[in-house]
Design a protein around this motif. Structure first.
Motif, PDB file in Angstrom:
ATOM      1  N   SER A   9       0.726  -1.155   0.127  1.00 52.99           N
ATOM      2  CA  SER A   9       0.020  -0.053   0.042  1.00 52.99           C
ATOM      3  C   SER A   9       0.914   1.292  -0.041  1.00 52.99           C
ATOM      4  CB  SER A   9      -0.838  -0.014   1.292  1.00 52.99           C
ATOM      5  OG  SER A   9      -1.911  -0.861   1.145  1.00 52.99           O
ATOM      6  N   ILE A  10       2.113   1.066   0.661  1.00 49.76           N
ATOM      7  CA  ILE A  10       2.791   2.419   0.768  1.00 49.76           C
ATOM      8  C   ILE A  10       3.378   2.737  -0.474  1.00 49.76           C
ATOM      9  CG2 ILE A  10       5.171   2.971   1.572  1.00 49.76           C
ATOM     10  CD1 ILE A  10       4.137   2.103   4.441  1.00 49.76           C
ATOM     11  N   ALA A  11       4.003   1.446  -1.163  1.00 48.19           N
ATOM     12  CA  ALA A  11       4.719   1.468  -2.711  1.00 48.19           C
ATOM     13  C   ALA A  11       3.552   2.202  -3.535  1.00 48.19           C
ATOM     14  CB  ALA A  11       4.673   0.119  -3.158  1.00 48.19           C
ATOM     15  N   TYR A  12       2.279   1.971  -3.498  1.00 51.40           N
ATOM     16  CA  TYR A  12       1.106   2.535  -4.167  1.00 51.40           C
ATOM     17  C   TYR A  12       1.000   4.045  -3.867  1.00 51.40           C
ATOM     18  CZ  TYR A  12      -3.160   2.146  -7.313  1.00 51.40           C
ATOM     19  OH  TYR A  12      -3.783   2.161  -8.432  1.00 51.40           O
ATOM     20  N   ALA A  13       1.144   4.328  -2.715  1.00 47.71           N
ATOM     21  CA  ALA A  13       0.700   5.495  -2.105  1.00 47.71           C
ATOM     22  C   ALA A  13       1.787   6.483  -2.882  1.00 47.71           C
ATOM     23  CB  ALA A  13       0.604   5.768  -0.525  1.00 47.71           C
ATOM     24  N   VAL A  14       3.161   5.937  -2.533  1.00 49.17           N
ATOM     25  CA  VAL A  14       4.352   6.771  -3.034  1.00 49.17           C
ATOM     26  C   VAL A  14       4.259   6.994  -4.764  1.00 49.17           C
ATOM     27  CG1 VAL A  14       6.858   6.383  -3.625  1.00 49.17           C
ATOM     28  CG2 VAL A  14       6.097   5.886  -1.335  1.00 49.17           C
ATOM     29  N   LEU A  15       3.636   6.059  -5.309  1.00 45.06           N
ATOM     30  CA  LEU A  15       3.408   6.208  -6.875  1.00 45.06           C
ATOM     31  C   LEU A  15       2.454   7.428  -7.009  1.00 45.06           C
ATOM     32  CD1 LEU A  15       2.507   3.267  -9.293  1.00 45.06           C
ATOM     33  CD2 LEU A  15       1.251   5.407  -8.976  1.00 45.06           C
ATOM     34  N   GLN A  16       1.513   7.390  -6.287  1.00 47.62           N
ATOM     35  CA  GLN A  16       0.490   8.483  -6.497  1.00 47.62           C
ATOM     36  C   GLN A  16       0.954   9.798  -6.171  1.00 47.62           C
ATOM     37  OE1 GLN A  16      -1.911   7.271  -8.231  1.00 47.62           O
ATOM     38  NE2 GLN A  16      -1.516   5.340  -7.683  1.00 47.62           N
ATOM     39  N   THR A  17       1.811   9.949  -5.048  1.00 47.21           N
ATOM     40  CA  THR A  17       2.422  10.979  -4.457  1.00 47.21           C
ATOM     41  C   THR A  17       3.456  11.774  -5.581  1.00 47.21           C
ATOM     42  OG1 THR A  17       2.154  10.272  -2.312  1.00 47.21           O
ATOM     43  CG2 THR A  17       3.420  12.331  -2.559  1.00 47.21           C
ATOM     44  N   ILE A  18       4.076  11.041  -6.060  1.00 50.16           N
ATOM     45  CA  ILE A  18       5.017  11.236  -7.213  1.00 50.16           C
ATOM     46  C   ILE A  18       4.422  11.857  -8.344  1.00 50.16           C
ATOM     47  CG2 ILE A  18       6.956  10.584  -9.041  1.00 50.16           C
ATOM     48  CD1 ILE A  18       7.792   8.157  -6.812  1.00 50.16           C
TER      49      ILE A  18
ATOM     50  N   PHE B  27       7.320 -11.935 -18.619  1.00 48.11           N
ATOM     51  CA  PHE B  27       7.336 -10.816 -17.813  1.00 48.11           C
ATOM     52  C   PHE B  27       5.903 -10.316 -17.829  1.00 48.11           C
ATOM     53  CE2 PHE B  27       7.896  -6.629 -15.721  1.00 48.11           C
ATOM     54  CZ  PHE B  27       8.302  -7.024 -14.462  1.00 48.11           C
ATOM     55  N   TRP B  28       5.465  -9.752 -19.072  1.00 47.21           N
ATOM     56  CA  TRP B  28       4.126  -9.382 -19.195  1.00 47.21           C
ATOM     57  C   TRP B  28       2.978 -10.240 -18.431  1.00 47.21           C
ATOM     58  CZ3 TRP B  28      -0.354 -10.158 -22.500  1.00 47.21           C
ATOM     59  CH2 TRP B  28      -0.913  -8.849 -22.678  1.00 47.21           C
ATOM     60  N   THR B  29       3.107 -11.541 -18.818  1.00 52.53           N
ATOM     61  CA  THR B  29       1.986 -12.388 -18.591  1.00 52.53           C
ATOM     62  C   THR B  29       2.062 -12.564 -16.749  1.00 52.53           C
ATOM     63  OG1 THR B  29       2.170 -13.695 -20.462  1.00 52.53           O
ATOM     64  CG2 THR B  29       1.015 -14.697 -18.600  1.00 52.53           C
ATOM     65  N   THR B  30       3.287 -12.704 -16.379  1.00 52.14           N
ATOM     66  CA  THR B  30       3.318 -12.947 -14.904  1.00 52.14           C
ATOM     67  C   THR B  30       3.111 -11.630 -14.287  1.00 52.14           C
ATOM     68  OG1 THR B  30       5.708 -12.689 -14.949  1.00 52.14           O
ATOM     69  CG2 THR B  30       4.893 -14.887 -14.646  1.00 52.14           C
ATOM     70  N   SER B  31       3.191 -10.502 -14.782  1.00 48.21           N
ATOM     71  CA  SER B  31       2.795  -9.223 -14.193  1.00 48.21           C
ATOM     72  C   SER B  31       1.073  -9.069 -13.920  1.00 48.21           C
ATOM     73  CB  SER B  31       3.452  -7.932 -15.096  1.00 48.21           C
ATOM     74  OG  SER B  31       4.669  -8.088 -14.981  1.00 48.21           O
ATOM     75  N   ILE B  32       0.530  -9.671 -15.015  1.00 46.59           N
ATOM     76  CA  ILE B  32      -0.824  -9.409 -14.871  1.00 46.59           C
ATOM     77  C   ILE B  32      -1.383 -10.648 -13.841  1.00 46.59           C
ATOM     78  CG2 ILE B  32      -3.065 -10.258 -16.375  1.00 46.59           C
ATOM     79  CD1 ILE B  32      -1.537  -9.455 -18.985  1.00 46.59           C
ATOM     80  N   ILE B  33      -0.878 -11.874 -14.003  1.00 49.38           N
ATOM     81  CA  ILE B  33      -1.267 -12.580 -12.958  1.00 49.38           C
ATOM     82  C   ILE B  33      -1.051 -12.224 -11.603  1.00 49.38           C
ATOM     83  CG2 ILE B  33      -0.709 -14.921 -11.916  1.00 49.38           C
ATOM     84  CD1 ILE B  33      -0.093 -15.865 -14.836  1.00 49.38           C
ATOM     85  N   VAL B  34       0.240 -11.787 -11.242  1.00 50.91           N
ATOM     86  CA  VAL B  34       0.644 -11.009  -9.882  1.00 50.91           C
ATOM     87  C   VAL B  34      -0.547 -10.033  -9.449  1.00 50.91           C
ATOM     88  CG1 VAL B  34       2.058  -9.768  -8.614  1.00 50.91           C
ATOM     89  CG2 VAL B  34       3.047 -11.750  -9.705  1.00 50.91           C
ATOM     90  N   SER B  35      -0.861  -9.029 -10.475  1.00 50.95           N
ATOM     91  CA  SER B  35      -1.907  -8.157 -10.443  1.00 50.95           C
ATOM     92  C   SER B  35      -3.108  -8.599  -9.838  1.00 50.95           C
ATOM     93  CB  SER B  35      -1.708  -7.071 -11.582  1.00 50.95           C
ATOM     94  OG  SER B  35      -0.526  -6.607 -11.744  1.00 50.95           O
ATOM     95  N   MET B  36      -3.498  -9.631 -10.541  1.00 49.28           N
ATOM     96  CA  MET B  36      -4.939 -10.172 -10.518  1.00 49.28           C
ATOM     97  C   MET B  36      -4.936 -10.898  -8.960  1.00 49.28           C
ATOM     98  SD  MET B  36      -5.464 -11.677 -14.216  1.00 49.28           S
ATOM     99  CE  MET B  36      -6.781 -12.670 -13.890  1.00 49.28           C
ATOM    100  N   LEU B  37      -3.836 -11.283  -8.644  1.00 49.40           N
ATOM    101  CA  LEU B  37      -3.999 -12.176  -7.273  1.00 49.40           C
ATOM    102  C   LEU B  37      -3.756 -11.322  -6.209  1.00 49.40           C
ATOM    103  CD1 LEU B  37      -2.103 -15.286  -8.490  1.00 49.40           C
ATOM    104  CD2 LEU B  37      -4.763 -14.772  -8.519  1.00 49.40           C
ATOM    105  N   SER B  38      -3.584  -9.912  -6.340  1.00 52.35           N
ATOM    106  CA  SER B  38      -3.394  -8.889  -5.244  1.00 52.35           C
ATOM    107  C   SER B  38      -4.741  -8.223  -4.663  1.00 52.35           C
ATOM    108  CB  SER B  38      -2.454  -7.921  -5.748  1.00 52.35           C
ATOM    109  OG  SER B  38      -1.365  -8.673  -6.155  1.00 52.35           O
ATOM    110  N   PHE B  39      -4.946  -8.716  -3.454  1.00 53.50           N
ATOM    111  CA  PHE B  39      -6.421  -8.048  -2.998  1.00 53.50           C
ATOM    112  C   PHE B  39      -6.092  -7.261  -2.093  1.00 53.50           C
ATOM    113  CE2 PHE B  39      -7.679 -12.282  -4.431  1.00 53.50           C
ATOM    114  CZ  PHE B  39      -9.160 -12.432  -4.254  1.00 53.50           C
ATOM    115  N   MET B  40      -5.954  -5.884  -2.783  1.00 52.65           N
ATOM    116  CA  MET B  40      -5.290  -4.869  -2.017  1.00 52.65           C
ATOM    117  C   MET B  40      -6.391  -4.294  -0.822  1.00 52.65           C
ATOM    118  SD  MET B  40      -2.493  -4.172  -3.162  1.00 52.65           S
ATOM    119  CE  MET B  40      -1.766  -2.613  -2.834  1.00 52.65           C
ATOM    120  N   PRO B  41      -5.696  -3.880   0.485  1.00 52.69           N
ATOM    121  CA  PRO B  41      -6.687  -3.571   1.498  1.00 52.69           C
ATOM    122  C   PRO B  41      -7.769  -2.606   1.278  1.00 52.69           C
ATOM    123  CG  PRO B  41      -4.504  -3.957   2.107  1.00 52.69           C
ATOM    124  CD  PRO B  41      -4.451  -3.915   0.875  1.00 52.69           C
TER     125      PRO B  41
END
Length: 504
Positions: A143-152, A251-265
């Motif tokens: 979540s902090i990584a995501y918030a850092v992305l938005q803040t940048i 990398f493209w495919t596994t990035s999609i899979i990882v993104s899909m399996l991430s239930f963000m708070p």
């Protein structure tokens, strides 16, 4: 001469004034969301008293998903890499399906069992405060990584709109300070109210900018000629591994899979803020109508390939193109829309980190009452924002989309907890903890020391060890009491139960 210079200077300030005006307006909307309610409880500050209707929830989830990577990161990837950017379209479509299926179940967990965070549901399902705390800490990294992305993203908008007069560090502090004020005062209600406004603004701005840019670049009010020109002159942008040659199929495919399996708070918290399970289903059904917002902005990234070939920073392609070719009022509207995208996504992640650290780490660790934990959650936003997110954002740790992918890699390691919550009653607390720890270590190693071996996302490598460890250890250790699994699975998967027992 002087009058002309003054006019030019004034016109150049219009985009900045509109962007700063947006920050002031967002603060007013966020502060007004409180509506005289007390915000010192986890229920009110955390999940808005479970009161949000379908339209508010629709725009809350949609605007929270459409972030700085939609206005900056995604066009930047289109500009520098090409078609690999469309992993985002797949990911967003999947989010709508996840919300439709899992959202009502999560809402019922919260409504019946009193959960206000994702980690509190995990702790309850496995009867393990330690597992809840571990999940909260791992998810906080993501979540902090995501918030850092938005803040940048927010800081870059102010940097570009001001012509360099507002440096990155000042932009970071300005945006975080504005968010801190209304988030402290109104909590989840502020996020809901501001996201309604921000969501409408982003949708309008994205399509106006995209269609206008296509007309300027090709003479038509559509996108066909843009892609035809790229296909003729830069065909490498329209196939994997992309123009940079660094986005392999694996990398493209596994990035999609990882993104899909991430239930963000934050998404979990948004579901629990709904007024009913039916509200979530209705909102989720509408979500795809909003996610088309990404298309026109990605098109601007492709336009930049032949219009701005020497751009120094790819993430700013939309802003740079607009400032070079569009009227000042439209540039100002773009600045406000892009800032809306960044702020609408950083708010829920900052909120969820503070809420979960208070409820799931400090409350059980220090034996705090619900009232004390509710007050503490509000105050925790300040150290989270100014001692963690701000320094990391000022350091600029990478391009926006890669920050997102790294964060999702860590978030995906909590997957075993959700498998045991929705699909497998036999899962044990020790099994989940073992899987998370094993996957987390692998993800750290393959992110920092040996980045993405064989072109496979580090988070995917983590899951390849995580899941077998989770299953093996669960089978070798004691399962949670049947009464606990029964009350969860009567909501999550009632077909797994007979009248008296659960199937292992």
């Amino acid at each position: 001469m002087n009058e002309s210079l003054a006019l030019t200077s004034w016109q150049g300030s219009v985009p900045l004034m509109m962007t700063l005006g947006y920050i002031a307006l967002a603060m007013l909307i966020g502060l007004g969301a409180r509506g005289g309610r007390r915000m010192d409880s986890l229920e009110q500050w955390g999940v808005a008293g479970r009161s949000m209707g379908p339209v508010t929830l629709y725009l809350l989830i949609a605007a929270g998903s459409v972030s700085a990577y939609t206005f900056m990161g995604a066009p930047g990837w289109a500009y520098s890499k090409g078609v690999p950017v469309f992993y985002v379209a797949i990911y967003l479509a999947y989010l709508a399906l996840v919300a439709w299926y899992f959202g009502p179940k999560v809402w019922k967990f919260g409504e019946q069992f009193g959960h206000v965070t994702q980690a509190s549901a995990i702790a309850d399902r496995y009867q393990s405060p330690a597992l809840g705390a571990l999940s909260a800490l791992v998810m906080s990294i993501a979540s902090i990584a995501y918030a850092v992305l938005q803040t940048i993203g927010s800081a870059y908008i102010l940097l570009v709109m001001s012509g360099g007069r507002i440096p990155l560090w000042a932009g970071v502090l300005l945006v975080l300070s504005a968010i801190a004020v209304y988030l402290f005062v109104s909590g989840q209600r502020a996020i809901g109210r501001t996201n309604v406004f921000q969501g409408v603004l982003m949708l309008v701005v994205a399509w106006v900018i995209g269609v206008w840019a296509a007309h300027l670049a090709t003479g038509e009010w559509g996108f066909t000629r843009v892609f035809a020109r790229v296909a003729d002159n830069n065909p490498e942008f329209l196939r994997l591994p992309g123009a940079g040659g660094d986005m392999s199929f694996s990398f493209w495919t596994t990035s999609i899979i990882v993104s899909m399996l991430s239930f963000m708070p934050p998404v979990w918290t948004q579901w629990m803020s709904a007024s009913s399970a039916r509200t979530i289903r209705r909102s989720a059904s509408w979500l795809p109508t909003y996610y088309v917002v990404i298309l026109p902005l990605v098109v601007v990234g492709f336009i930049g390939i032949f219009s701005l070939p020497e751009l120094e920073r790819a993430d700013t392609v939309v802003l740079e193109y607009a400032m070079a070719n569009m009227p000042v009022w439209l540039v100002g509207l773009l600045g406000a829309g892009t800032l809306a995208a960044s702020m609408s996504s950083s708010e829920p992640f900052i909120h969820s980190v503070a809420l979960s650290l208070s409820r799931d780490v400090l409350q059980p660790g220090l034996g705090l009452s619900d009232g004390r934990a509710g007050k503490l959650a509000r105050w925790l936003i300040f150290p989270v924002m100014f001692l963690v997110i701000a320094p990391l954002a000022i350091l600029e740790p990478g391009n926006l989309v890669m920050i997102l992918l790294i964060g999702l890699g860590f978030a995906s390691q909590v997957l075993p907890a959700f498998i045991g919550m929705f699909f497998w009653p036999r899962a044990s607390a020790i099994g989940v903890i073992s899987g998370i720890c094993a996957g987390f270590v692998v993800t750290v190693v393959f992110t920092t020391i040996w980045p993405h071996p064989l072109g496979i996302h580090a988070g995917f490598w983590g899951l390849m060890l995580n899941l077998p460890v989770f299953v093996s250890v669960s089978l070798l250790t004691k399962a949670v009491e049947r009464s606990v699994t029964r009350r969860f699975f009567m909501i999550a998967a009632p077909w797994m139960f007979t009248n008296t027992s659960a199937r292992d």
